[in-house]
Design a protein around this motif. Structure first.
Motif, short mmCIF file in Angstrom:
data_model
loop_
_atom_site.label_atom_id
_atom_site.label_comp_id
_atom_site.label_asym_id
_atom_site.label_seq_id
_atom_site.Cartn_x
_atom_site.Cartn_y
_atom_site.Cartn_z
N HIS A 1 47.61 94.96 -56.46
CA HIS A 1 46.80 94.29 -57.49
C HIS A 1 45.64 95.21 -57.79
CE1 HIS A 1 44.13 91.34 -59.39
NE2 HIS A 1 45.22 90.62 -59.59
N ARG A 2 45.18 95.19 -59.03
CA ARG A 2 44.11 96.11 -59.43
C ARG A 2 42.80 95.84 -58.70
NH1 ARG A 2 41.09 93.26 -63.03
NH2 ARG A 2 42.19 91.51 -63.96
N ALA B 1 42.74 94.26 -55.46
CA ALA B 1 43.13 93.75 -54.13
C ALA B 1 41.95 93.87 -53.16
CB ALA B 1 44.33 94.53 -53.62
N CYS C 1 49.60 94.64 -48.78
CA CYS C 1 49.02 94.45 -50.10
C CYS C 1 47.97 95.53 -50.29
CB CYS C 1 48.39 93.06 -50.23
SG CYS C 1 47.72 92.72 -51.87
N ASP D 1 53.51 93.74 -58.31
CA ASP D 1 52.12 93.56 -58.74
C ASP D 1 51.82 92.06 -58.80
OD1 ASP D 1 49.68 93.45 -60.10
OD2 ASP D 1 50.26 94.95 -61.57
N LEU D 2 50.77 91.65 -58.14
CA LEU D 2 50.40 90.23 -58.11
C LEU D 2 49.83 89.74 -59.43
CD1 LEU D 2 49.05 89.86 -54.48
CD2 LEU D 2 51.25 89.09 -55.41
N GLU D 3 49.70 90.62 -60.40
CA GLU D 3 49.37 90.18 -61.76
C GLU D 3 50.64 89.80 -62.51
OE1 GLU D 3 46.00 91.99 -63.93
OE2 GLU D 3 46.13 93.53 -62.37
N CYS E 1 52.92 94.21 -51.96
CA CYS E 1 52.20 93.71 -53.12
C CYS E 1 51.09 94.68 -53.48
CB CYS E 1 51.58 92.35 -52.80
SG CYS E 1 52.78 91.07 -52.40
N SER F 1 46.15 98.64 -56.67
CA SER F 1 47.07 99.37 -57.55
C SER F 1 46.70 100.84 -57.66
CB SER F 1 47.10 98.74 -58.94
OG SER F 1 47.60 97.42 -58.86
#
Length: 123
Positions: free
Chosen positions: A79-80, A82, A98, A54-56, A77, A101
């Motif tokens: 992310h919520r 993205a 990517c 996760d990129l967070e 990857c 999420s």
């Protein structure tokens, strides 16, 4: 059952649990790390087939470093929020994909490409 591992580093425990559950029947081991350092240690130990990060929780610089150190490992990857720009930046640092999420199927498809024979887990 395949003798491979998948590592997860997620900011949302629900996402981590859902991914771990979805992957558990098709991989020898699924490990949910709590930090980038723990993820690195587990990757060095298990030489995983894929890392889903996760990129967070990890920066693009950390993703680039993971890909450099574990070149044969797929790195996906998520992310919520993205978007196309994040996707492009992720791929530019070496990630294989990517995804948002919320797109569990997309994350799983990116982590398990056709050639592995494991695609049945997302079907």
């Amino acid at each position: 059952m395949q003798q491979t591992h998948v590592l997860l580093l997620q900011s949302d425990p629900n996402v981590a649990q859902t991914l771990a559950h979805s992957l558990a029947n098709s991989f020898h081991g699924v490990h949910v790390a709590q930090s980038v350092d723990e993820l690195r240690h587990a990757a060095a130990k298990h030489q995983p087939f894929a890392i889903i990060v996760d990129l967070e929780t990890a920066s693009l610089g950390e993703v680039e470093s993971l890909k450099r150190d574990f070149q044969e490992t797929r790195i996906v990857c998520n992310h919520r929020v993205a978007d196309e720009e994040m996707w492009t930046r992720s791929l530019n640092v070496g990630a294989d994909d990517c995804c948002p999420s919320s797109d569990m199927r997309g994350i799983l498809l990116a982590a398990v490409p056709d050639s592995t024979g494991l695609r049945h887990l997302v079907a």
